[in-house]
Design a protein around this motif. Structure first.
Motif, PDB file in Angstrom:
ATOM      1  N   ARG A   1       0.827  -1.199   0.000  1.00  0.00           N
ATOM      2  CA  ARG A   1       0.000   0.000   0.000  1.00  0.00           C
ATOM      3  C   ARG A   1       0.864   1.253   0.000  1.00  0.00           C
ATOM      4  O   ARG A   1       0.557   2.234  -0.683  1.00  0.00           O
TER       5      ARG A   1
ATOM      6  N   ILE B   1       0.677   4.176  -2.898  1.00  0.00           N
ATOM      7  CA  ILE B   1       0.471   5.596  -2.597  1.00  0.00           C
ATOM      8  C   ILE B   1       1.648   6.420  -3.100  1.00  0.00           C
ATOM      9  O   ILE B   1       1.472   7.488  -3.704  1.00  0.00           O
TER      10      ILE B   1
ATOM     11  N   HIS C   1       1.498   6.743  -6.875  1.00  0.00           N
ATOM     12  CA  HIS C   1       0.429   7.641  -7.331  1.00  0.00           C
ATOM     13  C   HIS C   1       0.776   9.090  -7.066  1.00  0.00           C
ATOM     14  O   HIS C   1       0.465   9.974  -7.872  1.00  0.00           O
TER      15      HIS C   1
ATOM     16  N   VAL D   1       5.795   9.205   2.104  1.00  0.00           N
ATOM     17  CA  VAL D   1       4.440   8.778   2.444  1.00  0.00           C
ATOM     18  C   VAL D   1       4.355   8.442   3.934  1.00  0.00           C
ATOM     19  O   VAL D   1       3.419   8.843   4.631  1.00  0.00           O
TER      20      VAL D   1
ATOM     21  N   ALA E   1      -3.634  11.100  -2.961  1.00  0.00           N
ATOM     22  CA  ALA E   1      -3.416   9.717  -3.390  1.00  0.00           C
ATOM     23  C   ALA E   1      -4.164   8.738  -2.490  1.00  0.00           C
ATOM     24  O   ALA E   1      -4.756   7.764  -2.963  1.00  0.00           O
ATOM     25  N   LEU E   2      -4.150   9.012  -1.196  1.00  0.00           N
ATOM     26  CA  LEU E   2      -4.911   8.179  -0.257  1.00  0.00           C
ATOM     27  C   LEU E   2      -6.389   8.145  -0.646  1.00  0.00           C
ATOM     28  O   LEU E   2      -7.011   7.073  -0.702  1.00  0.00           O
TER      29      LEU E   2
ATOM     30  N   TYR F   1      -7.984   4.513   0.315  1.00  0.00           N
ATOM     31  CA  TYR F   1      -7.495   4.205   1.653  1.00  0.00           C
ATOM     32  C   TYR F   1      -8.038   5.225   2.657  1.00  0.00           C
ATOM     33  O   TYR F   1      -8.131   6.419   2.355  1.00  0.00           O
TER      34      TYR F   1
END
Length: 336
Positions: free
Chosen positions: A8, A12, A15, A23, A44-45, A50
């Motif tokens: 993940r 992120i 992205h 991040v 992005a999240l 997310y």
């Protein structure tokens, strides 16, 4: 400490075009990350679905109203999306007010927004652009202590910041494009003359056809597909081989009318729209259009409003942005 599976974090980071370490710093609320980078990671999240860590769920800095005419014309959702993104980036919660036929009027929407305690309002193509409407409504709004910014349509009787595209130049560059392709009789399908953008486009059109030494024919109609369809009949009857339109929806109406008459686009009729949407590349033919600088205008409107909200008044004048010609498949050399 907030932890996410490595996959993940990688998603992120990819992205947001930052490192996984960056991040991690953002998710854990650590210092040393630029505000713009932090916003990219949070975006992005959101895009990847997310959930934000609790510590990153900031309290709203306040509500800001956005009043727009409708959502069926793609240009209005495009403006709304960028304005809402910009407001959210500064911690404000956008409240959308949309006018629908038979629904709430602009005045009613404003009353509702003021009752909700908005910090300010952005008006997009509102009654300020209609020269037949009473500009006193904006004076009264200022008297209520609510800052506002007006987008698309300057009104000299309203003391406020305005953000506008250069409508005169938009029509002029469309005319120049068609004249360069050899069109000698060019039509303009545009909205009612009482609207400032329509009036400015008509003025720019008249100046441009005179400069280019070509004939120009103007047809005022509705800013809709049906309006473009109706205008096309009159303009084709007067021998126009190129038509400039006040909106992309009108241009689609012109193309529809041409096809029903057996007139081929662009072989026998060239059509230029205005606004530009991501869908224009997929119309048949792909639509040549004059692109309204939506992102620049939307961001300018937000920044201007936030300056006013923050107590730093900006000049109550018009900020004008340059449009851009986008050539696709609906224009071609004039028929011989």
């Amino acid at each position: 400490m907030t932890t996410l599976p490595t996959a993940r974090l990688a998603d992120i980071a990819a992205h947001a075009a930052v490192s996984e370490a960056t991040v991690s710093r953002v998710l854990n609320g650590r210092a040393g990350v630029a505000a713009s980078t932090r916003r990219k990671v949070l975006a992005a999240l959101d895009v990847l679905g997310y959930e934000r860590p609790v510590r990153l769920r900031q309290r709203s800095a306040g509500l800001v109203g956005l009043v727009i005419p409708e959502l069926t014309n793609p240009i209005f959702p495009a403006f709304a999306q960028i304005i809402e993104q910009a407001l959210s980036g500064y911690g404000y919660t956008p409240v959308l007010g949309t006018q629908q036929p038979g629904g709430a009027t602009e005045d009613e929407l404003v009353d509702q927004l003021v009752e909700r305690g908005v910090s300010g309002i952005v008006f997009l193509s509102g009654l300020h652009a209609d020269l037949s409407a009473d500009p006193g409504r904006y004076t009264r709004l200022a008297g209520r202590g609510v800052p506002f910014v007006l987008v698309n349509g300057f009104n000299e009787h309203v003391s406020a910041p305005f953000v506008s595209p250069d409508d005169r130049d938009a029509a002029a560059i469309a005319v120049r494009h068609l004249a360069d392709l050899g069109h000698r009789r060019i039509g303009l399908a545009v909205g009612p003359l009482r609207f400032v953008p329509s009036r400015r486009k008509a003025e720019g059109f008249a100046d441009a056809v005179a400069t280019a030494g070509v004939e120009g024919v103007v047809q005022h109609t509705l800013f809709t597909v049906e309006g473009g369809y109706a205008a096309a009949g009159a303009l084709l009857d007067q021998g126009c081989t190129g038509i400039v339109c006040g909106s992309d929806l009108m241009a689609l109406g012109v193309i529809r009318a041409a096809r029903q008459r057996g007139v081929r686009v662009p072989e026998e009729l060239s059509v230029v729209g205005y606004d530009d949407s991501e869908l224009n590349a997929f119309t048949d033919p792909p639509l040549t259009t004059v692109r309204q600088p939506v992102r620049a205008m939307a961001n300018a409107a937000v920044h201007t409003l936030l300056e006013e909200i923050g107590g730093s008044p900006v000049p109550h004048t018009e900020f004008v942005f340059a449009p851009e010609m986008v050539v696709r498949g609906s224009t071609a050399q004039a028929p011989s």
